[in-house]
Design a protein around this motif. Structure first.
Motif: not given
Length: 657
Positions: A16-18, A140-143, A386-387, A390-392
């Motif tokens: 969420v923060v990211a 939010l993990a959904l690009p 989830l992670v 986010v890296l992508d």
């Protein structure tokens, strides 16, 4: 309800923060997207005469301009933020870079409200804010979601409005005393934001209220059912009155809502719709591990609804409302073969519901793992789900909406990258300053033409393009120093370099070890066509663009809008170009134009003044002997915009005119 494992809680908080940080910073870094200048134009017209329309729209029923497809509510909110921040005034709509950035931040804030609403729905469904945090992280993990939060002025407000509407309806199932005003206000706000941005979404409101009505009446407790229906009716009535007050020219006529749905479904004549479209892009644009948890959640929700609709109709109704947001309109779009393009972004409103279902799948998987002592394994898989996306997102930042998952990328198939052109802001520093730039040029085969769909206006000065705002603010040159047959292009979506062009610079990102071009600049050449005695007539069908070959005669400064029988020059100058045929006499040739021309129209031939004569039908230009290729620049002695319409051209030896 099973508690959220500690590792999943902390990972969710980090995601969420990211997502918040990337969304906010991306809002400040992305450039001007396709839709924003057109919505600025629409809002200006709304403030001027009450119709949220394009300049060339004739009426709300004009199908070419899609006037009833869009409403002003989201733009009014963003305009209000602009006024509060001092980047524009109440009665003017700015195109400055600062104004666009403020609108982007406003879109981000609207999207975060939608994220919070999705989390609140999970809180009601599972009775835990910790699981609500997981929903926010999943969304939010959904690009696609995070990427569009940075700029998408149409789809993000609709998605947030729909999610707030669903939240309010879910809260009305077995309503709690004391929160009635909040529920009614929430429903009204969600409907106003959703329908006031996309009027066709009234169908979602009708579906949601119908589901609530069936659900609460099925409980057999008439008191609660009556309260819920009264609250829903009150919220819808308040929303309808607000929409009528905000946009009476559309919402005063119910026929406009039906027309909005029809125009939305057939924006491109149905040519790009296919039954497999939605399933393909769901499989390709959604992170793989999250897809697995979503499937678990979908099976669990459908199973619960089938087995418990009699014993627990309240929870079944809540689940059905979420499923309606997720599936109802996408299924209608598939069955009607509605126009869908650019991936899933038109179905962005389904993303919050998708994240809720995926969270329910995570909760079911956690319970299963605890019963079997495999919580750590499941926690690791959930954290990775989830992670990894986010890296992508970090590798694509701020163009996360160009994401496709590893399975698709493993095939090495080409898929479009930056449809929205917001990466042009990053490209500006590498662009040449000495000639016309065409943004998103029309391509036929291996050739890039000197126009973009319906305009040959220089992208450096075109307020409807992605460059003009920042180009002007930075005081960059608009010189014309190139040979007349040369020009620059900005190509988006990763299209291959046209055969008549040489690539100069590119904005690239990496996705799953693939290097992707978001946009790139190239220098192109295209010779002028020959003009003879046969008239060249600038006509087009009402539902299509003008033929590419005709644009060769109108290489700079023209648009084909608002009429099907002429090209129009909206700026201070425009150019006509053609090769002169060999049969012109030694005395030269005369260009005859049938046109609606201003009285002070003058012309230059290759930078030198040349005689222009006004006629009843338009004007003529005398070309001296020896002219091989003519580049005629038209302008007015007053310096005012041309306001010129040209219907046809032809050329003949001077002594025969």
């Amino acid at each position: 309800m099973t508690d959220v494992p500690r590792v999943l809680r902390w990972v969710s908080l980090g995601v969420v923060v990211a997502g918040v940080v990337m969304g906010f910073l991306g809002a400040l870094r992305t450039g001007t997207s396709w839709d924003e200048p057109f919505h600025v134009m629409r809002l200006r017209n709304y403030l001027d005469h009450g119709l949220f329309s394009l300049d060339w729209s004739s009426s709300p029923s004009d199908p070419e301009s899609n006037t009833v497809v869009y409403g002003p509510v989201a733009m009014l909110l963003l305009h209000g933020l602009g006024v509060l921040s001092g980047v524009e005034h109440a009665n003017t709509v700015s195109t400055s870079p600062a104004a666009y950035e403020v609108r982007h931040v406003g879109v981000f804030l609207i999207g975060m409200a939608g994220t919070a609403a999705a989390a609140a729905i999970t809180r009601i469904l599972l009775g835990s804010w910790r699981w609500g945090l997981v929903t926010a992280a999943t969304l939010l993990a959904l690009p696609m979601w995070t990427g569009h939060l940075m700029f998408n002025i149409k789809d993000v407000p609709v998605a947030t409005g729909y999610t707030v509407t669903t939240l309010a309806l879910i809260a009305m199932v077995a309503p709690v005393h004391g929160n009635r005003l909040l529920r009614v206000t929430g429903l009204a706000a969600g409907v106003v934001l959703m329908v006031g941005t996309r009027p066709a979404m009234f169908s979602a409101v009708l579906a949601g209220v119908a589901i609530l009505a069936v659900g609460v009446l099925a409980t057999g407790r008439f008191g609660n059912g009556r309260t819920a229906l009264a609250e829903a009716a009150s919220g819808v009535v308040v929303a309808a009155l607000a929409l009528l007050a905000i946009y009476p020219k559309v919402f005063s006529d119910p026929f406009n809502l039906l027309q909005s749905a029809e125009q939305s479904a057939h924006f491109r004549g149905g040519s790009e719709a296919a039954v497999a479209y939605v399933p393909f892009f769901v499989a390709a644009q959604v992170p793989l591990l999250l897809q697995g948890f979503f499937v678990v959640g979908l099976v669990a929700v459908i199973g619960f609804a089938r087995s418990s609709w009699r014993t627990d109709p309240e929870q079944t109704t809540r689940y059905t409302l979420v499923l309606a947001q997720l599936l109802a309109l996408p299924l209608v779009a598939v069955l009607k073969q509605s126009d869908l393009y650019n991936g899933l972004r038109q179905l962005l409103f389904a993303s919050p519901a998708w994240a809720i279902i995926a969270t329910l799948g995570l909760a079911r998987a956690v319970r299963w793992a605890r019963e079997r002592g495999r919580t750590r394994i499941l926690g690791g898989i959930a954290a990775a789900a989830l992670v990894l996306p986010v890296l992508d997102q970090v590798s694509l930042f701020p163009y996360q909406y160009t994401y496709y998952n590893a399975a698709l990328d493993a095939t090495n198939v080409h898929v479009p990258s930056d449809y929205w052109r917001v990466s042009t802001r990053e490209l500006i520093g590498s662009l040449p300053r000495n000639g016309q730039i065409v943004c998103s040029p029309t391509r036929v085969g291996d050739t890039a033409y000197r126009f973009a769909q319906d305009t040959s206006v220089d992208c450096r000065t075109d307020e409807l393009g992605p460059l003009a705002s920042r180009w002007s603010a930075e005081g960059l040159s608009t010189n014309e120093l190139l040979p007349h047959d040369a020009f620059y292009v900005i190509v988006d979506r990763g299209h291959p370099t046209p055969g008549n062009c040489t690539r100069l610079a590119s904005v690239d990102r990496t996705r799953h070890l693939r290097t992707l071009s978001m946009t790139y600049a190239a220098r192109c050449t295209l010779p002028a066509p020959t003009l003879g005695s046969a008239p060249v007539v600038f006509t087009r069908a009402a539902d299509s663009d003008m033929a590419p070959d005709l644009w060769g005669y109108a290489p700079e400064g023209w648009v084909s809008r608002g009429t099907t029988s002429a090209i129009t020059a909206p700026g201070a100058s425009a150019a006509l170009a053609f090769r002169v045929p060999a049969d012109c006499t030694a005395d030269g040739c005369t260009l005859t134009a049938h046109a609606d021309a201003p009285l002070d129209l003058v012309a230059d031939l290759d930078g030198t003044s040349v005689a222009l004569t006004r006629t009843d039908a338009g004007f003529t230009v005398a070309l001296p002997a020896g002219t091989g290729t003519a580049w005629i620049t038209l302008h007015r002695t007053s310096g005012a915009p041309l306001g010129l319409r040209v219907h046809e051209l032809h050329l003949a030896p001077t002594n025969k005119e």
